[in-house]
Scaffold this motif. Sequence first.
Motif, PDB file in Angstrom:
ATOM      1  N   PRO A 197       1.123  -1.549  11.955  1.00 12.36           N
ATOM      2  CA  PRO A 197       2.034  -2.484  11.505  1.00 12.36           C
ATOM      3  C   PRO A 197       2.032  -2.764   9.888  1.00 12.36           C
ATOM      4  O   PRO A 197       2.874  -3.224   9.338  1.00 12.36           O
ATOM      5  N   ASP A 198       0.978  -2.324   9.268  1.00 14.25           N
ATOM      6  CA  ASP A 198       0.555  -2.147   7.884  1.00 14.25           C
ATOM      7  C   ASP A 198       1.543  -1.291   7.189  1.00 14.25           C
ATOM      8  O   ASP A 198       1.119  -0.050   7.618  1.00 14.25           O
ATOM      9  N   GLU A 199       2.276  -1.741   6.497  1.00 13.11           N
ATOM     10  CA  GLU A 199       3.308  -0.631   5.913  1.00 13.11           C
ATOM     11  C   GLU A 199       2.601   0.370   5.062  1.00 13.11           C
ATOM     12  O   GLU A 199       2.899   1.637   4.878  1.00 13.11           O
ATOM     13  N   LYS A 206       9.811   2.933  12.895  1.00 16.25           N
ATOM     14  CA  LYS A 206       9.309   2.417  11.386  1.00 16.25           C
ATOM     15  C   LYS A 206      10.816   2.579  10.576  1.00 16.25           C
ATOM     16  O   LYS A 206      10.782   1.735   9.568  1.00 16.25           O
ATOM     17  N   SER A 207      11.675   3.387  10.861  1.00 15.74           N
ATOM     18  CA  SER A 207      12.847   3.507   9.915  1.00 15.74           C
ATOM     19  C   SER A 207      13.516   1.937  10.079  1.00 15.74           C
ATOM     20  O   SER A 207      13.742   1.306   9.203  1.00 15.74           O
ATOM     21  N   ARG A 229      11.350 -12.481  -6.277  1.00 17.41           N
ATOM     22  CA  ARG A 229      10.629 -11.535  -5.435  1.00 17.41           C
ATOM     23  C   ARG A 229      10.968 -10.259  -6.467  1.00 17.41           C
ATOM     24  O   ARG A 229      11.827 -10.080  -6.795  1.00 17.41           O
ATOM     25  N   PRO A 230       9.835  -9.389  -6.436  1.00 20.12           N
ATOM     26  CA  PRO A 230       9.905  -8.160  -7.062  1.00 20.12           C
ATOM     27  C   PRO A 230      11.041  -7.376  -6.242  1.00 20.12           C
ATOM     28  O   PRO A 230      11.139  -7.405  -4.993  1.00 20.12           O
ATOM     29  N   ALA A 231      11.309  -6.453  -6.862  1.00 21.36           N
ATOM     30  CA  ALA A 231      12.304  -5.367  -6.267  1.00 21.36           C
ATOM     31  C   ALA A 231      11.572  -4.731  -4.971  1.00 21.36           C
ATOM     32  O   ALA A 231      10.192  -4.253  -4.998  1.00 21.36           O
ATOM     33  N   PRO A 232      12.195  -4.500  -3.982  1.00 18.28           N
ATOM     34  CA  PRO A 232      11.544  -3.833  -2.826  1.00 18.28           C
ATOM     35  C   PRO A 232      11.026  -2.444  -3.144  1.00 18.28           C
ATOM     36  O   PRO A 232      11.798  -1.818  -3.928  1.00 18.28           O
ATOM     37  N   SER A 233      10.105  -2.154  -2.530  1.00 18.55           N
ATOM     38  CA  SER A 233       9.431  -0.378  -2.778  1.00 18.55           C
ATOM     39  C   SER A 233      10.462   0.151  -1.764  1.00 18.55           C
ATOM     40  O   SER A 233      10.662   0.109  -0.711  1.00 18.55           O
ATOM     41  N   SER A 234      11.029   1.382  -2.500  1.00 22.18           N
ATOM     42  CA  SER A 234      11.449   2.492  -1.643  1.00 22.18           C
ATOM     43  C   SER A 234      10.695   3.552  -0.879  1.00 22.18           C
ATOM     44  O   SER A 234      11.143   4.261  -0.123  1.00 22.18           O
ATOM     45  N   ARG A 235       9.515   3.177  -1.175  1.00 22.20           N
ATOM     46  CA  ARG A 235       8.122   4.352  -0.947  1.00 22.20           C
ATOM     47  C   ARG A 235       8.384   4.606   0.699  1.00 22.20           C
ATOM     48  O   ARG A 235       8.392   5.536   1.260  1.00 22.20           O
TER      49      ARG A 235
END
Length: 167
Positions: free
Chosen positions: A56-58, A102-103, A119-125
């Motif tokens: 569950p940890d991204e 996950k997707s 909030r900071p911009a979300p990560s696309s990683r």
Amino acid sequence: SAISTSVSAMATPLVRVRTAPAGLLSASTPSLGALVRDDEDVAAQWERALQLVASPDESLSVDGMKLACAELAEAAHGRSSAPTVALFVAQADQLVGLLVQKSRAVFNSSLAQVGVGGRPAPSSRPCKYVLNTLMQAFQLTSLARSVAERTLRALGSELLIRLLDDR
């Protein structure tokens, strides 16, 4: 001629492998054969990758996708043994099922953060790695063929939802 000289220069490899003169290699010097990994090591690495993908940890999940991607790329380039490829094929449905979950999670998380003040911009990683791992998985025909129809339908639905989302 000038053309044949430039063509032959282009055909020259950019990286040259140097070999040691006879007698300079010791018993402790790794040989090219040492670069070939043991099937048990690859199987352990693959199992670790699947466990991490399911986390569950991204961040851990991304690490698992990176490992799976690397293993699948090795197999796609013919650098994996037949038993290793057979392991990947046997667990293809599990891998793709995890990636569908996950997707859904990473895209929903990323979309939930869009436009939220402060909030900071979300990560696309995470989004990038889930798609990358899916692409690597489907590079192997035998692996792609072993994914269950139900899982393929879930994957197709999830990808279509993302493509049609107008946010």
